[in-house]
Design a protein around this motif. Structure first.
Motif, PDB file in Angstrom:
ATOM      1  N   MET A   1      -3.543  -6.616   3.096  1.00 15.35           N
ATOM      2  CA  MET A   1      -2.799  -7.117   4.247  1.00 15.35           C
ATOM      3  C   MET A   1      -1.361  -7.441   3.862  1.00 15.35           C
ATOM      4  SD  MET A   1      -3.386 -10.554   6.545  1.00 15.35           S
ATOM      5  CE  MET A   1      -5.073 -10.209   6.989  1.00 15.35           C
ATOM      6  N   GLU A   2      -1.206  -8.100   2.726  1.00 15.67           N
ATOM      7  CA  GLU A   2       0.132  -8.441   2.230  1.00 15.67           C
ATOM      8  C   GLU A   2       0.954  -7.181   1.990  1.00 15.67           C
ATOM      9  OE1 GLU A   2       1.919 -11.054   1.765  1.00 15.67           O
ATOM     10  OE2 GLU A   2       0.502 -12.688   2.089  1.00 15.67           O
ATOM     11  N   ARG A   3       0.317  -6.185   1.402  1.00 20.64           N
ATOM     12  CA  ARG A   3       1.027  -4.937   1.102  1.00 20.64           C
ATOM     13  C   ARG A   3       1.479  -4.261   2.391  1.00 20.64           C
ATOM     14  NH1 ARG A   3       0.624   0.353   0.913  1.00 20.64           N
ATOM     15  NH2 ARG A   3      -1.425   0.375   1.922  1.00 20.64           N
ATOM     16  N   LEU A   4       0.576  -4.208   3.366  1.00 24.20           N
ATOM     17  CA  LEU A   4       0.897  -3.554   4.628  1.00 24.20           C
ATOM     18  C   LEU A   4       2.015  -4.282   5.369  1.00 24.20           C
ATOM     19  CD1 LEU A   4      -2.728  -2.730   5.793  1.00 24.20           C
ATOM     20  CD2 LEU A   4      -0.964  -1.061   5.199  1.00 24.20           C
ATOM     21  N   LEU A   5       1.968  -5.599   5.352  1.00 26.99           N
ATOM     22  CA  LEU A   5       3.011  -6.371   6.021  1.00 26.99           C
ATOM     23  C   LEU A   5       4.355  -6.221   5.308  1.00 26.99           C
ATOM     24  CD1 LEU A   5       1.123  -9.667   6.950  1.00 26.99           C
ATOM     25  CD2 LEU A   5       1.907  -7.877   8.503  1.00 26.99           C
ATOM     26  N   SER A   6       4.295  -6.140   3.981  1.00 30.33           N
ATOM     27  CA  SER A   6       5.533  -5.990   3.208  1.00 30.33           C
ATOM     28  C   SER A   6       6.176  -4.630   3.442  1.00 30.33           C
ATOM     29  CB  SER A   6       5.247  -6.168   1.711  1.00 30.33           C
ATOM     30  OG  SER A   6       4.786  -7.471   1.446  1.00 30.33           O
ATOM     31  N   ASN A   7       5.343  -3.622   3.687  1.00 25.71           N
ATOM     32  CA  ASN A   7       5.859  -2.264   3.891  1.00 25.71           C
ATOM     33  C   ASN A   7       6.220  -1.973   5.346  1.00 25.71           C
ATOM     34  OD1 ASN A   7       5.573  -1.682   1.191  1.00 25.71           O
ATOM     35  ND2 ASN A   7       3.569  -0.733   1.415  1.00 25.71           N
ATOM     36  N   SER A   8       5.968  -2.942   6.233  1.00 29.47           N
ATOM     37  CA  SER A   8       6.297  -2.750   7.640  1.00 29.47           C
ATOM     38  C   SER A   8       7.582  -3.491   7.980  1.00 29.47           C
ATOM     39  CB  SER A   8       5.155  -3.282   8.514  1.00 29.47           C
ATOM     40  OG  SER A   8       5.514  -3.254   9.880  1.00 29.47           O
TER      41      SER A   8
END
Length: 259
Positions: free
Chosen positions: A154-161
């Motif tokens: 989730m953190e990775r996805l939010l960081s990449n968005s």
């Protein structure tokens, strides 16, 4: 369109597609002759495809065959089509009951892709259409999938968005969105309240596979004027039941509650 195609990728695709029509194994010479390319060109392409797992070399005769990477990709595509087949009767039943538009999406590369859409009797002119991609942070289906990711993912996805704003109601603050996702996880469904399109409200729930991983989501979309609190409660229950039914058919086993 043709002038924008990349020649090396076209040639790599031609090599892979040779295996649809010819023997299971082909040599560099075989491929060179069939495609009319020099051996040196073919060798470079084959070595790249082999490195990425799309081809494998038989060490006995040095010929090549299709690699496991294609098997993995094929299984993924098949899995998505199986999901659509499983979900279709559930979607139809939902539309018959709710009289609203129902969507099914899968998750890919930080976005959702609509793979099924069935309009209700009062069809909406909205952004969704089969094959279209949509963001995960401001759609009901996207948030339903995002909320049930492992925390690290989730953190990775939010960081990449970039958390782009689509309407005045789009959540663009990462910390605010994370709190919202925790609430979604608790209640088991998500709501898009005019976050991607003004006047549109959407209720969605996640779909899980036999590994317990969230792979898709199902949603009901309607004009906000037709989705008051009472209606929202009814729709959210139906959507969750539909998602649970599809998940169960996909092999998902609910975890027993702790006593």
């Amino acid at each position: 369109m043709a002038e924008r195609l990349i020649q090396s990728i076209e040639r790599a695709a031609d090599i892979l597609e040779l295996f649809l029509d010819f023997d299971q194994e082909l040599s560099v010479k075989d491929i060179s002759v069939k495609l009319g390319l020099s051996k040196s060109t073919v060798h470079g392409l084959i070595k790249t495809l082999e490195y990425r797992g799309y081809l494998q070399q038989n060490k006995d005769d040095l010929k090549y065959r299709l690699g496991l990477k294609l098997f993995e990709l094929g299984n993924r595509v098949s899995h998505q089509f199986d999901l659509g087949k499983i979900a279709r009767p559930v979607i139809k039943e939902l539309v018959d009951e709710l009289k609203e538009t129902v969507h099914l999406v899968v998750f890919e590369r930080g976005e959702v892709i609509y793979i099924e859409k069935l309009d209700g009797p009062r069809a909406l002119r909205i952004y969704s259409q089969v094959g279209k991609r949509a963001p995960i942070h401001c759609t009901g289906v996207g948030k339903a999938i995002l909320a049930f990711q492992e925390e690290e993912e989730m953190e990775r996805l939010l960081s990449n968005s970039d958390l782009e704003s689509y309407t005045e109601y789009t959540m663009t603050n990462k910390e605010e969105l994370k709190k919202h996702l925790l609430l979604i996880r608790e209640q088991g469904y998500s709501i898009d309240d005019e976050e991607i399109e003004l006047g549109l409200k959407c209720v969605a729930a996640p779909i899980f596979d036999h590994h317990g991983q969230v792979i898709a989501a199902i949603s009901c979309a309607a004009p906000k004027v037709r989705m008051d609190n009472l209606r929202l409660s009814e729709v959210s229950k139906q959507i969750q039941l539909a998602a649970a039914s599809i998940s169960q058919t996909m092999g998902y086993k609910t975890k027993p509650a702790h006593v």
